[in-house]
Design a protein around this motif. Sequence first.
Motif, short mmCIF file in Angstrom:
data_model
loop_
_atom_site.label_atom_id
_atom_site.label_comp_id
_atom_site.label_asym_id
_atom_site.label_seq_id
_atom_site.Cartn_x
_atom_site.Cartn_y
_atom_site.Cartn_z
N GLU A 287 -76.15 6.11 35.26
CA GLU A 287 -77.55 6.52 35.44
C GLU A 287 -77.84 7.78 34.62
N ALA A 288 -76.89 8.71 34.61
CA ALA A 288 -77.10 9.94 33.84
C ALA A 288 -77.29 9.62 32.36
N SER A 289 -76.49 8.68 31.87
CA SER A 289 -76.61 8.31 30.46
C SER A 289 -77.97 7.70 30.17
N LYS A 290 -78.42 6.82 31.05
CA LYS A 290 -79.74 6.21 30.85
C LYS A 290 -80.83 7.26 30.95
N ASP A 291 -80.65 8.17 31.89
CA ASP A 291 -81.63 9.23 32.10
C ASP A 291 -81.77 10.09 30.85
N LEU A 292 -80.67 10.24 30.11
CA LEU A 292 -80.70 11.10 28.92
C LEU A 292 -81.13 10.32 27.68
N GLY A 293 -81.56 9.07 27.86
CA GLY A 293 -82.18 8.36 26.76
C GLY A 293 -81.34 7.28 26.12
N ALA A 294 -80.18 6.94 26.69
CA ALA A 294 -79.37 5.87 26.13
C ALA A 294 -79.70 4.56 26.83
N GLY A 295 -80.00 3.54 26.06
CA GLY A 295 -80.28 2.22 26.64
C GLY A 295 -79.02 1.61 27.19
N PRO A 296 -79.12 0.39 27.77
CA PRO A 296 -77.95 -0.23 28.40
C PRO A 296 -76.79 -0.46 27.44
N ARG B 290 -76.03 1.10 24.50
CA ARG B 290 -75.41 2.38 24.15
C ARG B 290 -74.63 2.94 25.32
N LEU C 72 -70.87 4.06 25.06
CA LEU C 72 -70.61 5.51 25.11
C LEU C 72 -69.96 5.94 26.42
N TRP D 274 -84.70 5.27 30.39
CA TRP D 274 -84.37 5.95 29.14
C TRP D 274 -85.61 6.21 28.28
N PHE E 164 -78.15 15.50 38.62
CA PHE E 164 -77.69 14.69 39.74
C PHE E 164 -77.02 15.52 40.82
#
Lengths: 317, 376
Positions: free
Chosen positions: A219-228, A230, A234, B88, B96
Amino acid sequence: MSKATGTFWLGRYDTVKTRFSILKKIRWGRYAVISIPSLWLALFFFIPFLVVFKISLAESAIAVPPYTDMFGWNVEDAILDVKIKLGNYLYLFEDSFYLDAYLSSVKIAGISTFFTLIIGFPMAYFIASKSGSTRILLLTLVILPFWTSFLLRVYAWMGFLKKNGIVNEFLQGIGIIDQPIQMLQTDFAVYIGIVYTYLPFMILPLYTTLEKLDASLIEASKDLGAGPIRTFFLITLPMSMPGILAGCLLVFIPAVGEFVIPALLGASDTLMIGRVLWDEFFQNRDWPMASAVATVMLLILVVPIMFLRNGKKEGSE
Amino acid sequence: MTQETTIPLWKQDGAKPFIQIKNVTKKFGEFTAVDNVSLDIYENELFCLLGGSGSGKSTLLRILAGFEELTSGQVLIDGIDMANIEPWNRPINMMFQSYALFPHMTVAKNIAFGLKRDKVPKKEIELRVAEMLSMMQIEEFAHRKPDQLSGGQRQRVALARALIKRPKLLLLDEPLGALDKKLREETQFELVNIQDKLGVTFIVVTHDQEEAMTLATRIGVMGNGIITQVDEPRDVYEYPSSRFVAEFVGSINLFDGRIYEDDVEHVKIKSKKAGCNFFVNHGISCSPNQKVTVAIRPEKMKVTRRQPDQEYNCLYGQIVDIAYMGNLSIFRVKLKSGKIVRVTLPNLVRENRNPLTWDDFVYLAWDYDSSVVLTS
Ligand SMILES: Nc1ncnc2c1ncn2[C@@H]1O[C@H](COP(=O)(O)OP(=O)(O)OP(=O)(O)O)[C@@H](O)[C@H]1O
Ligand SMILES: [Mg+2]
């Protein structure tokens, strides 16, 4: 006053003493814990390996067992004859047949491992994404094939893949092909057999790492702008590296030495080291040669693992 | 916080809210975690969602971030409906509850993660990461992995990572939960400073009412998926709108009673448990004889040994318990009815010649405008 000091020292001495004995106990306990797996390794891995290695240095002979002794004792002159033959190893490298068998085994095992990974990863991911009872059910389904004999399952695949087998009849039935395809006794069948057999060994370690993967990282990754996609490359993939590594080793190592699958599903020219070993042992009854083949195979497997371990240690620093 | 000289946006008529939450409901199966919540939050606010465990705070935050699908309702950010916008693509970043730092990346890489996804030029990324590192005072940890940091350092990294994209809205889920009291207080002021400097709208979730008081421009008190009151910290404390809020924010003494005189200018309330009648010097909308609750904060009462010259709002009882807290002392006074009342007094002098002590009989009195009448 002096009495008090005396007691004080006595007290201190006592605590020091008890501390020592506790330390000793801990150390003994630790040794015991370590020694059990070490003993197991020594008994069932290292000693047999030494025996095999010793045989590989002997000469084949018509005797029981069918090889010469390493140590000969000349009673009259009290001479200890030590006979070590390196010819088996030399022969391994002289005859390109063996080298080809090694390379072919590694290739087949490597490609099979790759496909088990490709197929196993989504399955493990799917299982890890489910909750409670569904998860247990799916895991049981993964392990379920182990309840029937391995040989039986390989025979079942023969039934599937043969000329008038289920797959061919189905394909003919829906009109995709007119003539049955030769599937049995090809490399293709060997790949299918290995991937099918070893899939659970890939799924289980992958599942364990994926299950531990913290969902909030995704979720943090998606929140920072990475799509599914990526996020997968990553975060999910690097985080599941230990599972991938474990799964690949668990599949690759036995697959290199696999004998039954290429023997039953493969063509007569499907070259694998397991079969070479079998032939040397049972057909040629050349135990020393077979042992040399086995020793080199072990080296081929162990050396890369050592490298992996060292690489990992350096990486973590 | 510094006193604002301009009228805050939420008090201006026709001001455009930055975030509009309209009748949002979220159900997990049969269970309703967020129940028909409507809420407007304005630009540059530091809004605190305050509520007990399981009250739906995190769920509401996750709805804003896009991680939970709505059962019904609508969320608008800057006038744009967020229904079909993936997490995104939202102009929002979240810190968090567990920090969720990527364990396989260094601190610097963690912080740069968001910018890299936006294809910001490499030079600029380096510059902005360095700027963030120095702002959070974590330069020396830039090349460490998260598991080589202390809780407080991790928290700074998480904050830096969430701030670096300069989002329009920053969501913080219990950002200071893992810190000890001292570090917590320091960081609270730091958060306010950062928010001031960057002009980002913050929504902070917390279950610590003191923290909410320190940080917030406004507090939304949440219980059982419902937002019961939205007000400035002072008003939430001094004018709680319901029993739930009064009890949740700070400590308070509650007396059940019945209105026996209802005037435009004042009301009088009779309470059996209190052993006296209450006088409130403002009218309230109620029916005669209605059951109400009178609430009085522990620090609003005067404690005397002699009977004060006051007919109403005067309790009499015996001290059963004293807790010395340093800056103040807490007394528990038992009334004739058996009800325990909590009173706090500041410790103004170091040595008191004639201190109140156990078993002393005392009078507790308060002004006519010090109590709150709760009708729900
Ligand atoms: N994925 C889910 N499935 C089912 N129930 C959920 C789920 N997520 C949250 N809940 C329930 O919704 C309610 C609200 O949860 P939420 O996490 O929003 O609480 P919270 O106010 O953040 O509490 P805390 O202060 O403990 O973090 C809880 O009762 C929780 O059990
Ligand atoms: Mg929460």
